[in-house]
Design a protein around this motif. Sequence first.
Motif, PDB file in Angstrom:
ATOM      1  N   UNK A   1     -37.574 -83.839  57.445  1.00 42.83           N
ATOM      2  CA  UNK A   1     -37.035 -84.922  58.284  1.00 42.83           C
ATOM      3  C   UNK A   1     -35.811 -85.589  57.657  1.00 42.83           C
ATOM      4  N   UNK A   2     -34.922 -84.808  57.063  1.00 41.12           N
ATOM      5  CA  UNK A   2     -33.737 -85.358  56.415  1.00 41.12           C
ATOM      6  C   UNK A   2     -32.699 -85.661  57.501  1.00 41.12           C
ATOM      7  N   UNK A   3     -32.157 -86.859  57.492  1.00 42.40           N
ATOM      8  CA  UNK A   3     -31.321 -87.335  58.601  1.00 42.40           C
ATOM      9  C   UNK A   3     -29.914 -86.756  58.639  1.00 42.40           C
ATOM     10  N   UNK A   4     -29.394 -86.286  57.488  1.00 38.16           N
ATOM     11  CA  UNK A   4     -28.064 -85.675  57.492  1.00 38.16           C
ATOM     12  C   UNK A   4     -27.967 -84.680  56.338  1.00 38.16           C
ATOM     13  N   UNK A   5     -26.876 -83.936  56.300  1.00 39.88           N
ATOM     14  CA  UNK A   5     -26.707 -82.901  55.269  1.00 39.88           C
ATOM     15  C   UNK A   5     -25.808 -83.336  54.129  1.00 39.88           C
ATOM     16  N   UNK A   6     -25.530 -84.637  54.018  1.00 45.94           N
ATOM     17  CA  UNK A   6     -24.700 -85.126  52.915  1.00 45.94           C
ATOM     18  C   UNK A   6     -25.452 -84.985  51.599  1.00 45.94           C
TER      19      UNK A   6
ATOM     20  N   UNK B   1     -50.434 -94.606  41.054  1.00 47.62           N
ATOM     21  CA  UNK B   1     -51.798 -94.461  41.581  1.00 47.62           C
ATOM     22  C   UNK B   1     -51.798 -93.972  43.035  1.00 47.62           C
ATOM     23  N   UNK B   2     -50.787 -94.365  43.819  1.00 47.53           N
ATOM     24  CA  UNK B   2     -50.702 -93.938  45.216  1.00 47.53           C
ATOM     25  C   UNK B   2     -50.181 -92.514  45.357  1.00 47.53           C
ATOM     26  N   UNK B   3     -49.388 -92.063  44.405  1.00 49.36           N
ATOM     27  CA  UNK B   3     -48.695 -90.788  44.525  1.00 49.36           C
ATOM     28  C   UNK B   3     -49.310 -89.664  43.701  1.00 49.36           C
ATOM     29  N   UNK B   4     -50.266 -89.957  42.856  1.00 46.03           N
ATOM     30  CA  UNK B   4     -50.764 -88.957  41.915  1.00 46.03           C
ATOM     31  C   UNK B   4     -51.579 -87.854  42.599  1.00 46.03           C
ATOM     32  N   UNK B   5     -51.532 -86.682  41.985  1.00 54.59           N
ATOM     33  CA  UNK B   5     -52.323 -85.538  42.411  1.00 54.59           C
ATOM     34  C   UNK B   5     -52.608 -84.699  41.173  1.00 54.59           C
ATOM     35  N   UNK B   6     -53.593 -83.828  41.270  1.00 56.09           N
ATOM     36  CA  UNK B   6     -53.986 -83.009  40.129  1.00 56.09           C
ATOM     37  C   UNK B   6     -53.508 -81.573  40.298  1.00 56.09           C
ATOM     38  N   UNK B   7     -52.996 -81.024  39.225  1.00 58.18           N
ATOM     39  CA  UNK B   7     -52.677 -79.602  39.157  1.00 58.18           C
ATOM     40  C   UNK B   7     -53.788 -78.964  38.343  1.00 58.18           C
ATOM     41  N   UNK B   8     -54.415 -77.948  38.920  1.00 57.91           N
ATOM     42  CA  UNK B   8     -55.479 -77.234  38.226  1.00 57.91           C
ATOM     43  C   UNK B   8     -55.033 -75.792  38.017  1.00 57.91           C
ATOM     44  N   UNK B   9     -55.800 -74.849  38.526  1.00 59.65           N
ATOM     45  CA  UNK B   9     -55.454 -73.442  38.347  1.00 59.65           C
ATOM     46  C   UNK B   9     -54.904 -72.812  39.622  1.00 59.65           C
ATOM     47  N   UNK B  10     -54.510 -73.627  40.585  1.00 59.58           N
ATOM     48  CA  UNK B  10     -53.984 -73.138  41.862  1.00 59.58           C
ATOM     49  C   UNK B  10     -52.560 -73.638  42.080  1.00 59.58           C
ATOM     50  N   UNK B  11     -51.745 -72.819  42.752  1.00 60.18           N
ATOM     51  CA  UNK B  11     -50.415 -73.285  43.163  1.00 60.18           C
ATOM     52  C   UNK B  11     -50.605 -74.333  44.254  1.00 60.18           C
ATOM     53  N   UNK B  12     -49.604 -75.199  44.387  1.00 64.77           N
ATOM     54  CA  UNK B  12     -49.696 -76.312  45.343  1.00 64.77           C
ATOM     55  C   UNK B  12     -48.504 -76.278  46.291  1.00 64.77           C
ATOM     56  N   UNK B  13     -48.774 -76.543  47.551  1.00 70.09           N
ATOM     57  CA  UNK B  13     -47.727 -76.732  48.549  1.00 70.09           C
ATOM     58  C   UNK B  13     -47.901 -78.118  49.126  1.00 70.09           C
ATOM     59  N   UNK B  14     -46.790 -78.868  49.225  1.00 72.54           N
ATOM     60  CA  UNK B  14     -46.880 -80.218  49.783  1.00 72.54           C
ATOM     61  C   UNK B  14     -45.646 -80.538  50.597  1.00 72.54           C
ATOM     62  N   UNK B  15     -45.823 -81.439  51.545  1.00 69.36           N
ATOM     63  CA  UNK B  15     -44.710 -81.950  52.337  1.00 69.36           C
ATOM     64  C   UNK B  15     -44.502 -83.408  51.988  1.00 69.36           C
ATOM     65  N   UNK B  16     -43.244 -83.764  51.788  1.00 70.61           N
ATOM     66  CA  UNK B  16     -42.866 -85.155  51.593  1.00 70.61           C
ATOM     67  C   UNK B  16     -42.229 -85.642  52.881  1.00 70.61           C
ATOM     68  N   UNK B  17     -42.423 -86.911  53.171  1.00 70.78           N
ATOM     69  CA  UNK B  17     -41.813 -87.529  54.341  1.00 70.78           C
ATOM     70  C   UNK B  17     -40.917 -88.650  53.843  1.00 70.78           C
ATOM     71  N   UNK B  18     -39.667 -88.630  54.283  1.00 71.25           N
ATOM     72  CA  UNK B  18     -38.728 -89.714  53.947  1.00 71.25           C
ATOM     73  C   UNK B  18     -38.846 -90.789  54.999  1.00 71.25           C
TER      74      UNK B  18
END
Length: 141
Positions: free
Chosen positions: A35-40, A124-141
């Motif tokens: 959801x990036x608003x422009x390509x600058x 505390x709101x943003x933390x996540x754990x990396x274990x033995x699996x690859x992770x895919x996530x989406x960020x929202x601006x």
Amino acid sequence: MKTLTTIIVLTLLVFFGNAQESEEKGQTITVTIENITNSNGHVIISLHNEATFMKTAPLKIEKSVIKDGKITAILKNVTPGTYAIIGLHDENDNNRMDFETTGMPKESYGVSNNPVLFGPPQFAQAKFNVTDQNIEMKLIF
């Protein structure tokens, strides 16, 4: 002499094989923002632990070109642990977040887990754990 040469070559092969293997340890985190608003400029994705979050330089960083309002960034060789991701749309390519005189950010940003923010992001709101699996996530601006 031939036996000694063979032993040396085999030893070197084992050594270099193990060195390459150790460089490839860890997981991959793939971050997508759609959801990036422009390509600058670029989007900067940074990986932090609790000690570096909003305080010091990140543990890893990826800079991505924006195409059609989207980016995908890949952070490789992340060892198991607890982390948070910060994404910044660096519209003017100065490699930092710019602020209004009121202290509000001029550029879009987001953090892992996409919390609703009223003030600066907290680990505390943003933390996540990396274990033995690859992770895919989406960020929202």
